[in-house]
Design an enzyme around this catalytic site. Sequence first.
Site, mmCIF file in Angstrom:
data_model
loop_
_atom_site.group_PDB
_atom_site.id
_atom_site.type_symbol
_atom_site.label_atom_id
_atom_site.label_comp_id
_atom_site.label_asym_id
_atom_site.label_seq_id
_atom_site.Cartn_x
_atom_site.Cartn_y
_atom_site.Cartn_z
ATOM 1 N N LYS A 122 30.216 3.764 29.535
ATOM 2 C CA LYS A 122 30.275 3.177 28.097
ATOM 3 C C LYS A 122 29.812 1.671 28.303
ATOM 4 C CE LYS A 122 32.331 6.823 26.297
ATOM 5 N NZ LYS A 122 32.355 7.683 25.200
HETATM 6 C C1 LIG Z 1 34.573 9.383 31.176
HETATM 7 C C2 LIG Z 1 34.052 10.038 30.119
HETATM 8 N N1 LIG Z 1 33.241 11.062 30.426
HETATM 9 C C3 LIG Z 1 32.578 11.825 29.435
HETATM 10 C C4 LIG Z 1 32.541 11.359 28.134
HETATM 11 C C5 LIG Z 1 32.144 12.261 27.167
HETATM 12 O O1 LIG Z 1 30.748 11.359 26.766
HETATM 13 P P1 LIG Z 1 30.102 11.949 25.241
HETATM 14 O O2 LIG Z 1 31.409 11.584 24.276
HETATM 15 O O3 LIG Z 1 29.018 10.983 25.161
HETATM 16 O O4 LIG Z 1 29.756 13.196 25.240
HETATM 17 C C6 LIG Z 1 33.432 10.419 27.925
HETATM 18 C C7 LIG Z 1 33.801 9.829 26.233
HETATM 19 O O5 LIG Z 1 33.191 10.411 25.481
HETATM 20 C C8 LIG Z 1 33.944 9.499 28.752
HETATM 21 O O6 LIG Z 1 34.822 8.462 28.463
HETATM 22 N N1 LIG Z 2 35.302 9.255 25.088
HETATM 23 C C1 LIG Z 2 34.937 8.318 24.183
HETATM 24 C C2 LIG Z 2 35.000 8.910 22.848
HETATM 25 C C3 LIG Z 2 34.381 7.953 22.061
HETATM 26 O O1 LIG Z 2 33.047 8.383 22.131
HETATM 27 P P1 LIG Z 2 31.801 7.445 21.628
HETATM 28 O O2 LIG Z 2 30.803 7.637 22.960
HETATM 29 O O3 LIG Z 2 31.213 8.148 20.304
HETATM 30 O O4 LIG Z 2 32.142 5.997 21.420
HETATM 31 C C4 LIG Z 2 35.923 7.333 24.608
HETATM 32 O O5 LIG Z 2 36.175 7.105 25.781
HETATM 33 O O6 LIG Z 2 36.354 6.573 23.771
#
Ligand SMILES: Cc1ncc(COP(=O)(O)O)c(C=O)c1O
Ligand SMILES: N[C@@H](CCOP(=O)(O)O)C(=O)O
Length: 550
Positions: A122
Amino acid sequence: MASYTASQRYLSTRGGSYNLSFEDVVLKGLASDGGLFIPEEIPSPPSDWASRWQNLPFEELAYEIFSLYVSPAEIPFADLKDIIHRSYSTFRTKDVTPTVTLDKEKNIHLLELFHGPTFAFKDVALQFLGNLFQYFLARRNQGKAGRDREHLTVIGATSGDTGSAAIYGLRGKKDVSVFIMHPSGKVSPIQEAQMTTVMDANVHNLAVDGTFDDCQDFVKALFADPEINKTHRLAAVNSINWARILAQITYYFYSYFNLICQPSFLPASTVRFVVPTGNFGDILAGYFAKRMGLPAEKLVIATNENDILHRFWQSGRYEKKRVHGTAAEGGIPEDGVKAHEDGVKETLSPAMDILVSSNFERLLWFLAYQVYSSESDATEKRRATAGEHVRSWLNDLRSKGGFGVDADILKAAQVDFESERVTDEETLATIKSVFTMTAGHLSHGYILDPHSAIGITAAYRSAERAQSSSTHHISLATAHPAKFSNAVEAALHGESGYSWSEVLPQEMQGLEDKPRRVSHVQKSSGWQGVRKIVIAEVEAERQAAEKAPK
Ligand SMILES: Cc1ncc(COP(=O)(O)O)c(C=O)c1O
Ligand SMILES: N[C@@H](CCOP(=O)(O)O)C(=O)O
């Protein structure tokens, strides 16, 4: 609305077209009809992109990609470069998102996305988004003082990683308050400490006694609420914010360039990306990269046991309820088996414990646009038709708990994507087997976090299916293992050469002992309860800032 010429206009997935610019959609987050913003066109890179971009450092590549979406009329070139530089100079490695080879024989590679301040993917987008917010606000507030200054109230929901990355991207920034809701007790202890030990006055943590989906619903309800929108400028940090998706496109291209210069990548080789998926934001950036021309053969969705997306790719039905007694663990009902399960399941990969994936809506729009109109139709009509279909599917999701799509839509979805579902047991087995397998050729065994292990499990399955032995898999490593002691300890405790204390980076040592600031919110108080807290805390924060010596 911004008064200068925008890069391109943005649409809502629910059919609205508001003639908004990049700046408008970044600051607004969610469209007023409840839809998500998408650019009117997916831009094509220059025809010689492959040679022009191949050797660019990460920051320069990001600049090339972002400037296809953001014109200098909105952000002058030098300013965009500066924002990018400030965003990625906080990373611990020069190449920001390095790719490492995990298994030479099977051509399995890991795209390490956890070298930013909070050790999760992120950071790549949220460092950028934090600086973008600051840039736009500084420009809007030039020459203004006191209550005339525009103030941004950022509201986010997190299952653990978005929250800390947003907090680190926004802490201490002028004219911004940030409110992050997390499901109480359902994020890992380190994730909770990363968020709640930040003491900057503009950071507000709310622990909700519900699930991530409850927090996400509160966010969406607040964005739709006319009352708070009259008095506060709300902004989103979740991947509903278009800038999050944009920023994540870079690393798909970057890792592809890293891969193709390796001797094992032959002229006939192909590449698949495998993405641990929850809210569908990370993999959606891969879809945009592919639509821009990145030669990815497939994008493989890897879910945990919260497998709504996997079930969709198998059946064409998008249903909140999971069905027990499933065929080959695929989540598809077998004859005579009727037991359904409501709600999200707690797993060893908590950041992916998500029932409804909000960005899937963006993909649905592109699928409907492609399937339900012909190229001879006027563009406006095609867009409106796609929006109508999305609206109707989303209405059914809300009122009936799910919806089904036509075979043509499913077929179109299967062109670019495949899916895999990985259980906790398989996740642990992969953490262990990768540690053991790599102990021989790396200085010590490679330790996967549970989310990345889900990706690797899916990558091995995809490699089995792949028709060519020269298919390479790039699997996204989305978090550092230190964030998830439960799973890592369960998989590796007692293994020779493994020690938890060596996993924990210096930045996390002692974090759990620091003082914390967090408010607790009862789910029953609803989004209106959250609204009350937000309004009161923003006011208190602004009054304190006004009293502070200049
Ligand atoms: C460590 C981790 N892996 C994978 C994901 C999945 O990513 P996305 O929500 O963009 O599909 C998240 C959060 O959503 C995450 O925090
Ligand atoms: N896995 C995410 C969930 C939120 O997803 P987002 O990518 O829409 O912000 C988290 O760790 O908060």
